[in-house]
Design a protein around this motif. Structure first.
Motif, PDB file in Angstrom:
ATOM      1  N   ALA A 260       0.832  -1.205   0.000  1.00  0.00           N
ATOM      2  CA  ALA A 260       0.000   0.000   0.000  1.00  0.00           C
ATOM      3  C   ALA A 260       0.868   1.258   0.000  1.00  0.00           C
ATOM      4  N   ALA A 261       0.376   2.268  -0.688  1.00  0.00           N
ATOM      5  CA  ALA A 261       1.092   3.547  -0.686  1.00  0.00           C
ATOM      6  C   ALA A 261       1.010   4.187   0.693  1.00  0.00           C
ATOM      7  N   GLU A 262       2.040   4.867   1.086  1.00  0.00           N
ATOM      8  CA  GLU A 262       2.073   5.532   2.386  1.00  0.00           C
ATOM      9  C   GLU A 262       3.063   6.686   2.354  1.00  0.00           C
ATOM     10  N   THR A 263       2.990   7.515   3.380  1.00  0.00           N
ATOM     11  CA  THR A 263       3.890   8.660   3.514  1.00  0.00           C
ATOM     12  C   THR A 263       4.879   8.382   4.630  1.00  0.00           C
ATOM     13  N   LEU A 264       6.161   8.483   4.295  1.00  0.00           N
ATOM     14  CA  LEU A 264       7.220   8.248   5.270  1.00  0.00           C
ATOM     15  C   LEU A 264       7.752   9.576   5.789  1.00  0.00           C
ATOM     16  N   GLN A 265       8.102   9.589   7.060  1.00  0.00           N
ATOM     17  CA  GLN A 265       8.818  10.721   7.638  1.00  0.00           C
ATOM     18  C   GLN A 265      10.273  10.306   7.825  1.00  0.00           C
ATOM     19  N   VAL A 266      11.132  10.925   7.032  1.00  0.00           N
ATOM     20  CA  VAL A 266      12.555  10.574   7.023  1.00  0.00           C
ATOM     21  C   VAL A 266      13.315  11.566   7.879  1.00  0.00           C
ATOM     22  N   LEU A 267      14.049  11.045   8.861  1.00  0.00           N
ATOM     23  CA  LEU A 267      14.854  11.876   9.753  1.00  0.00           C
ATOM     24  C   LEU A 267      16.319  11.766   9.345  1.00  0.00           C
ATOM     25  N   ALA A 268      16.928  12.901   9.040  1.00  0.00           N
ATOM     26  CA  ALA A 268      18.343  12.943   8.680  1.00  0.00           C
ATOM     27  C   ALA A 268      19.122  13.645   9.779  1.00  0.00           C
ATOM     28  N   LYS A 269      20.274  13.084  10.123  1.00  0.00           N
ATOM     29  CA  LYS A 269      21.171  13.676  11.110  1.00  0.00           C
ATOM     30  C   LYS A 269      22.511  13.945  10.433  1.00  0.00           C
ATOM     31  N   PHE A 270      23.076  15.125  10.699  1.00  0.00           N
ATOM     32  CA  PHE A 270      24.339  15.474  10.050  1.00  0.00           C
ATOM     33  C   PHE A 270      24.988  16.625  10.799  1.00  0.00           C
ATOM     34  N   GLN A 271      26.273  16.806  10.528  1.00  0.00           N
ATOM     35  CA  GLN A 271      27.036  17.907  11.121  1.00  0.00           C
ATOM     36  C   GLN A 271      28.099  18.348  10.126  1.00  0.00           C
ATOM     37  N   GLY A 272      28.322  19.659  10.082  1.00  0.00           N
ATOM     38  CA  GLY A 272      29.307  20.193   9.163  1.00  0.00           C
ATOM     39  C   GLY A 272      29.926  21.478   9.652  1.00  0.00           C
ATOM     40  N   CYS A 273      30.832  22.020   8.851  1.00  0.00           N
ATOM     41  CA  CYS A 273      31.592  23.212   9.228  1.00  0.00           C
ATOM     42  C   CYS A 273      31.765  24.101   8.009  1.00  0.00           C
ATOM     43  N   ALA A 274      32.141  25.342   8.269  1.00  0.00           N
ATOM     44  CA  ALA A 274      32.599  26.259   7.238  1.00  0.00           C
ATOM     45  C   ALA A 274      34.118  26.183   7.159  1.00  0.00           C
ATOM     46  N   ASP A 275      34.663  26.417   5.977  1.00  0.00           N
ATOM     47  CA  ASP A 275      36.108  26.339   5.799  1.00  0.00           C
ATOM     48  C   ASP A 275      36.866  27.331   6.666  1.00  0.00           C
ATOM     49  N   ARG A 276      36.193  28.415   7.050  1.00  0.00           N
ATOM     50  CA  ARG A 276      36.878  29.434   7.843  1.00  0.00           C
ATOM     51  C   ARG A 276      37.148  28.983   9.272  1.00  0.00           C
ATOM     52  N   GLY A 277      36.648  27.788   9.650  1.00  0.00           N
ATOM     53  CA  GLY A 277      36.937  27.263  10.972  1.00  0.00           C
ATOM     54  C   GLY A 277      35.773  27.278  11.932  1.00  0.00           C
ATOM     55  N   VAL A 278      34.590  27.715  11.500  1.00  0.00           N
ATOM     56  CA  VAL A 278      33.409  27.754  12.353  1.00  0.00           C
ATOM     57  C   VAL A 278      32.573  26.517  12.069  1.00  0.00           C
ATOM     58  N   CYS A 279      32.274  25.733  13.114  1.00  0.00           N
ATOM     59  CA  CYS A 279      31.504  24.503  12.958  1.00  0.00           C
ATOM     60  C   CYS A 279      30.103  24.674  13.534  1.00  0.00           C
TER      61      CYS A 279
END
Length: 741
Positions: A260-279
């Motif tokens: 059956a067709a359904e709607t999924l709720q996808v949870l994404a987790k991630f972390q990143g930084c800027a090249d200038r040194g700020v995360c």
């Protein structure tokens, strides 16, 4: 032949003049050699700081700072005292090393909160390589310092101060996390979930911080996340890690309990930084995905998408580079080179090498093979060196050899060589230089091997800088991993594969070419015409299409006259004379057809009569109508407009010197079935002939080193990374690429 000795010296001088700045060591980009930041404490003071890398220096008298905000002016710029040094070019100068702080007082009577600064500076590496003058425009927020500020006010001021920090080539404020790292998810069929992160320029995501899961109970489950290899990176906080830049896309198979067709709720987790040194702190984002109804067949409790994630051809080759053994990699790339050997970018080298061998007169098989080997090894070596440099610096350095004046000079040299083969003159170097060449090597007494090597090196740079999927894959691999040895050796193996027909030509030349006599003079004339053809082929990159078609017509008509195409033959003419007269008549007819087609408005020398009898210019009607885009901002705007209209987009990277691009234009895009399929697309074209800053930004956005390259975007505005086309595709293959878009 003596004529090659003078040409050898001229080419050697020209090559090392152009390549003098390309030292074997790596030079930092200017924004890393001279890292510029700015901080504002209030509306009347701004602090500039340059962190200067070891082995580099800035010139004091090249630093200029101007206000671009009308209501704010600058007081005298207080540059500190630098170190006095003697420069070989500029004489006695004052330079800065390691660190430079400039406290800039502002005249801001109206207490403006925004300041735009134009900062100019110039510096050099200590080894003698200088950068061009740098110009940076800084947009700075000026915080207001209030008397008796509370702790909260102090925190706000601190945050505003952080926003004022900026490197020289990026905007003055950090992007919000939702703009720096955009997450998308969609269903690809009934059993595959595609997740994608789009990462802004100057930012990156940590590979080990990425995770995807289903948030709400559903009748489906995700298989373990299989991430592609990232770029090796040393992080001050986490040590040696892998990171992603620009884009990372992963297809995740699903297991489903029902159809059956359904709607999924996808949870994404991630972390990143800027090249200038700020995360940024760890982030989470939830996206809803509509999962369609699954097929009725099969046991749905254990359905797992068996279709592997779709990837582009160059991505598959990159993965093979990471997995395969070194011998298998060499063998694979040697095979790629063989496949590329007869493309328009390599095929013109055959008459060049043939002319070199013929120009030496009556030579044996051994020397003909050694001449070919010198030519091929130098060509493969130069191909490798410039490929590695392109991967490390992020730009196609062969483009500098596609300037019109370089092409014209090289074509002129081929004209001179061809005229010498016709017996107009003999080119010789001075006797003193001849003696030096004689003494340089007992085995290479006439210097001919060195001449063949130099011609091979320059031919690889000027004649055929084509981009194909294997080349793009090797450069992507080197850029991501820094593994110059594996990537460079793969490129060398590919260069040898491309040169294999040339080696076979050399091995057979000693037996197939006629010995000294009248036949040799005739053979030299034939290769003289072929060298003229190479010159016209090269000039076609930089002159109008009508002019090149006229030159091709001359190239057919004039040799036909020398073959007695319009002269009567005596009754006693031999069979060979009749044969050559027949060849001359064919050439004459082809040349006349070229002129007729040119008069009718056609510009394709291979199809001069197309549309002549159908009326009108067939070429103009046969090609898809592309809309040119010049900047990244303009491209993004057109993609958004197409997405709003529910249309897909095809972006074609093109350059006047790109032979494969013109092949695609003349044969693939002009095909009726291709035109019909592309009718529903928004067709955009980026002309990167000039290699301007805007052109380089467009190429960098898609990690391309040069054309040809075709990028597809879906009706949602997102790139279809698995459908990228790098290099030439014929109409049938291209139609397969278009299926399902």
């Amino acid at each position: 032949m003596p004529c090659y000795r003078l040409i050898t010296l001229l080419l050697l001088f020209g090559f090392f003049t152009n390549a003098a700045a390309l030292d074997s060591q790596d030079f930092l980009p200017p924004d890393q050699a001279f890292r510029l930041t700015v901080a504002a404490s209030d509306t009347e003071h701004v602090a500039l700081n340059w962190r200067i890398a070891d082995g580099y220096h800035l010139y004091r008298d090249k630093i200029k700072i101007q206000s671009r905000t009308e209501s704010i002016s600058l007081a005298t710029v207080p540059l500190p005292t630098g170190a006095e040094e003697h420069d070989a070019t500029l004489g006695d100068v004052v330079v800065y090393r390691d660190n430079l702080d400039v406290k800039l007082p502002l005249i801001n009577g109206t207490h403006e909160r925004q300041l735009k600064l134009l900062v100019k500076y110039q510096g050099c590496a200590d080894v003698g390589v200088c950068y061009p003058p740098q110009k940076v425009v800084l947009d700075i927020d000026l915080p207001v310092a209030t008397v008796g500020a509370s702790a909260t006010g102090g925190l706000n001021q601190f945050v505003q101060g952080l926003k004022g920090l900026t490197p020289g080539l990026f905007s003055s404020e950090l992007l919000p996390p939702e703009q720096a790292f955009q997450f998308f998810a969609e269903a690809v069929g009934a059993n595959v979930l595609r997740v994608n992160w789009r990462i802004a320029d100057g930012y990156y995501l940590y590979k080990d911080k990425l995770a995807v899961q289903l948030k709400t109970p559903a009748h489906a489950a995700l298989t373990p996340l299989q991430l592609p290899e990232g770029e090796a990176y040393h992080d001050e906080e986490f040590g040696q890690v892998q990171i992603y830049r620009r884009n990372v896309s992963v297809d995740i198979p699903l297991t489903r309990e029902n159809r059956a067709a359904e709607t999924l709720q996808v949870l994404a987790k991630f972390q990143g930084c800027a090249d200038r040194g700020v995360c940024y702190p760890p982030m989470q984002q939830v996206v809803e995905v509509a999962l369609p109804e699954a097929a009725e067949s099969a046991d749905l409790s254990a359905v797992v998408a068996s279709t592997p994630p779709a990837v582009s051809e160059q991505d598959r080759i990159v993965d093979a580079l990471r997995r395969d053994s070194l011998p298998l990699t060499w063998l694979s790339f040697f095979g790629f080179g063989l496949l590329l050997a007869f493309t328009p970018c390599v095929f013109p080298m055959i008459p060049i090498l043939s002319g070199i061998i013929v120009g030496h007169g009556d030579i044996g098989t051994r020397k003909a093979f050694l001449l070919s080997l010198s030519y091929v090894l130098a060509s493969a070596t130069m191909y490798t060196v410039f490929g590695v440099l392109a991967a490390l610096f992020g730009s196609n350095l062969q483009v500098i050899f596609q300037q019109p004046w370089v092409i014209a000079v090289f074509a002129g040299l081929f004209v001179l060589l061809s005229l010498s083969m016709f017996g107009f003159y003999n080119l010789e170097v001075p006797k003193a230089l001849q003696e030096r060449l004689h003494r340089s090597s007992d085995r290479h007494r006439d210097g001919s091997y060195w001449g063949a090597a130099i011609m091979g090196a320059l031919s690889s740079l000027v004649v055929g800088p084509c981009v194909a999927a294997p080349l793009a894959a090797a450069l992507i691999y080197i850029g991501q991993t820094g593994d110059v040895w594996l990537g460079g050796s793969a490129l060398f193996a590919m260069g040898l594969g491309m040169g294999m027909p040339l080696l076979l030509l050399g091995a057979s030349a000693g037996r197939l070419l006629p010995k000294a006599g009248a036949w040799l003079n005739t053979t030299k004339s034939v290769f003289g015409v072929l060298m003229l053809a190479v010159a016209v082929w090269m000039l076609a990159r930089v002159i109008p299409a009508q002019a090149s078609m006229f030159l091709y017509a001359m190239l057919l008509v004039i040799p036909a006259i020398f073959l007695n195409a319009i002269d009567p033959l005596p009754d006693s003419a031999s069979g060979w004379r009749k044969l050559w007269k027949g060849v001359g008549i064919i050439l004459l007819v082809l040349g006349i057809l070229e002129l007729i087609g040119l008069s009718a408005g056609n510009t394709n020398p291979l199809q001069p009569m197309r549309g002549v009898f159908a009326g009108g210019r067939a070429e103009a009607a046969s090609k898809p109508l592309f809309e040119r885009v010049k900047t990244l901002a303009e491209l993004e705007q057109r993609i958004q407009q197409a997405a709003s209209a529910g249309k897909s987009v095809m972006l074609d990277f093109y350059a006047e010197w790109c032979i494969s691009c013109k092949e695609m234009e003349a044969y693939t895009f002009a095909d009726s079935a291709v035109k019909q399929t592309l009718a529903g697309f928004v067709l955009l074209q980026a002309d990167v002939t000039d290699n301007s800053d805007a052109d380089q930004a467009l190429l960098k956005r898609f990690d391309l080193i040069g054309p040809p390259g075709i990028i597809f975007f879906g009706a949602d505005g997102r790139e279809k990374a698995d459908r990228r086309v790098i290099g030439y595709q014929d109409a049938e293959t291209f139609l397969q690429t278009l299926k399902g878009l």
